[in-house]
Design an enzyme around this catalytic site. Structure first.
Site, PDB file in Angstrom:
ATOM      1  N   GLY A 169       0.810  -1.209   0.000  1.00  0.00           N
ATOM      2  CA  GLY A 169       0.000   0.000   0.000  1.00  0.00           C
ATOM      3  C   GLY A 169       0.841   1.255   0.000  1.00  0.00           C
ATOM      4  O   GLY A 169       1.973   1.266   0.467  1.00  0.00           O
TER       5      GLY A 169
ATOM      6  N   GLY B 156      -0.708   9.001   1.646  1.00  0.00           N
ATOM      7  CA  GLY B 156      -0.184  10.351   1.669  1.00  0.00           C
ATOM      8  C   GLY B 156       1.011  10.523   2.577  1.00  0.00           C
ATOM      9  O   GLY B 156       1.777  11.470   2.445  1.00  0.00           O
TER      10      GLY B 156
ATOM     11  N   GLY C 110       3.244   7.751   3.406  1.00  0.00           N
ATOM     12  CA  GLY C 110       4.323   6.793   3.253  1.00  0.00           C
ATOM     13  C   GLY C 110       3.915   5.550   2.504  1.00  0.00           C
ATOM     14  O   GLY C 110       2.825   5.461   1.947  1.00  0.00           O
ATOM     15  N   THR C 111       4.837   4.555   2.513  1.00  0.00           N
ATOM     16  CA  THR C 111       4.655   3.285   1.821  1.00  0.00           C
ATOM     17  C   THR C 111       4.647   2.169   2.860  1.00  0.00           C
ATOM     18  O   THR C 111       5.418   2.195   3.816  1.00  0.00           O
ATOM     19  CB  THR C 111       5.795   3.052   0.817  1.00  0.00           C
ATOM     20  OG1 THR C 111       5.827   4.150  -0.098  1.00  0.00           O
ATOM     21  CG2 THR C 111       5.593   1.766   0.043  1.00  0.00           C
ATOM     22  N   VAL C 112       3.774   1.175   2.647  1.00  0.00           N
ATOM     23  CA  VAL C 112       3.648   0.060   3.585  1.00  0.00           C
ATOM     24  C   VAL C 112       4.138  -1.212   2.910  1.00  0.00           C
ATOM     25  O   VAL C 112       3.730  -1.532   1.794  1.00  0.00           O
ATOM     26  CB  VAL C 112       2.187  -0.115   4.056  1.00  0.00           C
ATOM     27  CG1 VAL C 112       2.090  -1.255   5.061  1.00  0.00           C
ATOM     28  CG2 VAL C 112       1.677   1.177   4.684  1.00  0.00           C
TER      29      VAL C 112
ATOM     30  N   ASP D  59      -9.326  11.406  10.573  1.00  0.00           N
ATOM     31  CA  ASP D  59      -9.342  10.995   9.163  1.00  0.00           C
ATOM     32  C   ASP D  59     -10.070   9.659   9.031  1.00  0.00           C
ATOM     33  O   ASP D  59      -9.556   8.704   8.444  1.00  0.00           O
ATOM     34  CB  ASP D  59      -7.921  10.890   8.615  1.00  0.00           C
ATOM     35  CG  ASP D  59      -7.890  10.889   7.090  1.00  0.00           C
ATOM     36  OD1 ASP D  59      -8.903  11.281   6.471  1.00  0.00           O
ATOM     37  OD2 ASP D  59      -6.857  10.488   6.520  1.00  0.00           O
TER      38      ASP D  59
END
Length: 744
Positions: A414, A417, A419-421, A534
């Site tokens: 994934g 907004g 970062g990257t997982v 959020d």
């Protein structure tokens, strides 16, 4: 009466000059600025046959070359491309108040020369029909086009598509043509049009239409045009058996040319006139510096080619695009012997220095990144909060590299907004999700964002909140390690057609209940109240059993116990933002309630919160849902994939609850604790509903939500407007479409 203008030499039978014809001292090599080369020539014995005769006319004072003895003006010729550039006459059809005053339609007859398909046939005018008839061999061919202008036509410069100007492609192989220009309406009212129409052949790309051409083109008498030429009508193989075959010596047939006739070209590495015997001469690539030899080699010319000589002690082709030059064995031994001794000593020194510096650098980098990533700030926040019940593990950079196969792209599960997982497998075989935060300029806001998420998650212990396992601060980009939730996001399941059918209404209701319980815990049961800020389907993860897990606390806020609201910069996602928070910048726990209300509507309808692909009145899902609810259209907006023939009481109750969550005034919304309790009471598995949940099985509720639309609302260009002044829908429609200062 139609007039015809002779543009080219008539196809008279001419004597063929044999292949032995050579350019002698009496043969002219140019006429004016045009070079003349065989098979063309200006006198007998200098050209191949009469079709290649060039007449150099001196009557105007300046030499002008003509094809044959006609009046085709040649501007250039090429023996390598097989084309002639000529000037061709412009046909015209002119009128005045009494009728036609001028009409001429040029025609052309050729033999071994043909009209090139690289030309265009163009007509200019506002009442024009122009066409041409031609022949190639025994076949007739032709085409044309129509150009008109209405009284209110918008003529465009550079546009030749039928308004003021039209054009068509020219068929290949034409040796004759006869051009005709006509008026479509016999110029019944010439004041509305230009007085003349024009038509001509022109080389493609050499004419660009201008609106002024309609009135000023009368001064143009000729246009540039291309003619193709070749030798005779025999193919190359057939011509080789004759006595007058021209491709001899280092000249050969052009295999890319498909006829009729044949063309010659010099072999690779040779240059000259391929139609003259022995005129193709070797090109000295070395002298002309058109070779590919490397700088340290010597270029040596050979017939039709060249070689690159390597320096002494080296061998190879010496070319830039080849293997180049390599040292001979004896040279290599000498070089290696000289270098090896120095290299051994240098290698030992470098290895020792590297080990010393590496250890020191590693220690310094770890300290630098720990401070840079907010390690000190994290320690202060944890100690300031009195420590966490579940201490997060601090991982080393090597542990997480091994877990993610050095952050291989195939491990990405994934991107968001912040970062990257990555999916990772720890040494104890636990599967985890590792979040690598984005890091552009290492701003203070980014560090606080990261530390904020660590602090919040370290204080949370709830089955419906994604669990923080640990973090790593030793790398330039800070990392968080979560429990791995394998089944993707709620957004994937309700908006992906392939997945949405798998989650029936009872599963959706359970997901909503579990999400509400998690938010209720954050608001009222955590040691310090936490506002998520959020809430949306993208931040609700599902495990294999579709158990909801609230995730992504990068935008969350801790609210001091003695405060009920907090002034912040507006942050969230368009479509889910609390309109009151949007206007006042005052963040409260009711802001999460509004966002959760939008999530409930998405679960009911299967639609996205905001979509500009939908009609204007349906773009904002919350507004459209409230409008449909009031108009009694609930069944129409429910997700078709739920396959409902009527509306169950549970859906009616959830719709009522969503309506209360979406109220513009925060004080009119329920708390998340009240929402969670009400959803628990709605669950079909509950044997007895809670007394505070209204029964919606009665006929009044059902009729109200499913009745035909009433006229309390009307659609305008600005959206849906209510005739009532006191509805929730009126209020929300005035606020929720305001621009967002910050979103994720």
């Amino acid at each position: 009466m139609q007039f015809k203008l002779l543009l080219a030499v008539a196809a008279a039978i001419a004597a063929v000059v044999t292949a032995s014809a050579q350019v002698g001292p009496a043969c002219e090599s140019s006429c004016g600025n045009v070079s003349i080369t065989f098979p063309f020539g200006t006198s007998e014995g200098c050209y191949y046959n009469s079709d290649f005769l060039i007449t150099c006319n001196l009557s105007s004072g300046e030499p002008i070359p003509y094809l044959g003895d006609g009046n085709i003006v040649i501007t250039n010729m090429s023996t390598t491309k097989g084309v002639l550039e000529i000037l061709t006459f412009v046909g015209r059809d002119c009128y005045n108040s009494t009728g036609r005053v001028t009409r001429n339609g040029p025609y052309l007859k050729l033999r071994d020369v043909r009209i090139s398909p690289k030309n265009k046939f163009v007509a200019i005018g506002c009442d024009t029909y122009a066409y041409f008839d031609g022949r190639r061999g025994n076949e007739s061919d032709g085409t044309g086009c129509i150009s008109k202008c209405g009284r209110n036509s918008l003529l465009t410069n550079g546009s030749c598509t039928g308004v003021g100007c039209c054009e068509v492609a020219v068929p290949e192989g034409l040796k004759t043509f006869e051009m005709t220009i006509r008026s479509l309406n016999n110029r019944t009212n010439i004041t509305d049009f230009s007085p003349c129409s024009f038509a001509f052949f022109v080389e493609e790309g050499k004419f660009n239409f201008s609106t002024t051409n309609l009135t000023d083109f009368q001064s143009v008498s000729k246009m540039p045009m291309l003619l193709d030429w070749s030798i005779g009508n025999l193919t190359c193989d057939e011509a080789k058996k004759t006595d007058n075959f021209l491709c001899t010596g280092f000249s050969e047939c052009d295999q890319d040319y498909g006829g009729p006739g044949y063309r010659c070209q010099c072999r690779e590495g040779y240059d000259g006139n391929p139609y003259l015997a022995n005129d193709c001469q070797n090109i000295n690539e070395c002298v002309q510096e058109i070779h590919e030899c490397k700088p340290n080699t010597q270029c040596v010319d050979t017939p039709g080619n060249y070689t690159c000589k390597c320096p002494d002690g080296y061998s190879g082709d010496g070319r830039k695009n080849g293997p180049g030059c390599t040292a001979d064995e004896s040279t290599i031994i000498k070089i290696v012997a000289g270098i090896s001794t120095s290299a051994i000593f240098l290698l030992i020194f470098v290895a020792w220095l590297y080990l010393v510096l590496k250890k020191r650098k590693f220690i310094l980098l770890r300290e630098k990144f720990f401070k840079q990533n907010g390690g000190i700030m994290l320690q202060q926040r944890i100690s300031g909060d009195g420590g966490s019940h579940d201490q997060a593990k601090v991982f080393t950079v090597e542990e997480l590299k091994r877990a993610t196969n050095n952050y291989d792209e195939s491990r990405i599960i994934g991107k968001g907004g912040y970062g990257t997982v990555y999916k990772g497998v720890l040494a104890d075989s636990r599967i985890v999700a590792i979040k690598k935060s984005k890091l552009a300029d290492q701003t203070q806001a980014q560090i606080e964002q990261f530390i904020n998420e660590v602090v919040i998650l370290s204080q949370i212990n709830h089955r419906n909140v994604v669990k923080l396992i640990g973090c790593c601060l030793e790398t330039e980009i800070p990392l968080l390690v979560y429990e791995f939730i394998p089944n993707g996001t709620l957004s994937d399941h309700i908006h992906n057609k392939g997945k949405s059918s798998a989650i029936a209404w009872d599963i959706r209701l359970r997901i909503a209940t579990e999400t509400a319980e998690a938010l209720s815990y954050l608001h009222s049961a955590a040691s310090v109240p936490i506002i998520h800020r959020d809430v949306k389907p993208m931040n609700i993860l599902l495990d294999d059993n579709y158990v909801a897990k609230v995730a992504d606390f990068g935008a969350s806020k801790l609210i001091p116990i003695d405060q009920i609201e907090l002034a912040t910069i507006v942050q969230g996602t368009l479509g889910y933002l609390d309109p009151e928070y949007l206007q006042t910048n005052q963040l409260t726990d009711k802001s999460d309630v509004y966002s959760f209300g939008v999530v409930l509507v998405e679960l009911l309808t299967g639609k996205k919160a905001l979509s500009f692909d939908r009609p204007e009145e349906e773009r904002n899902l919350a507004i459209y849902f409230l409008y449909s609810l009031k108009e009694g259209r609930l069944l129409r907006v429910l997700d078709e994939r739920l396959q409902l023939n009527d509306v169950p009481s549970e859906i009616i109750q959830v719709s009522r609850l969503a309506e209360r969550c979406l109220r513009v005034k925060a004080e009119e919304r329920p708390t998340m604790k009240e929402v969670a309790i009400e959803l628990q009471g709605i669950l079909p598995s509950m044997i007895q509903k809670h007394p505070w949940v209204k029964s919606s099985s009665n006929e009044d509720d059902g009729e109200y939500l499913l009745k035909e639309p009433i006229n309390d609302y009307e659609c305008t260009n600005d959206g849906i407007v209510s005739n009532s002044s006191s509805s929730t829908f009126d209020s929300i429609s005035k606020h929720t479409m305001l621009p967002i200062a910050s979103g994720r």
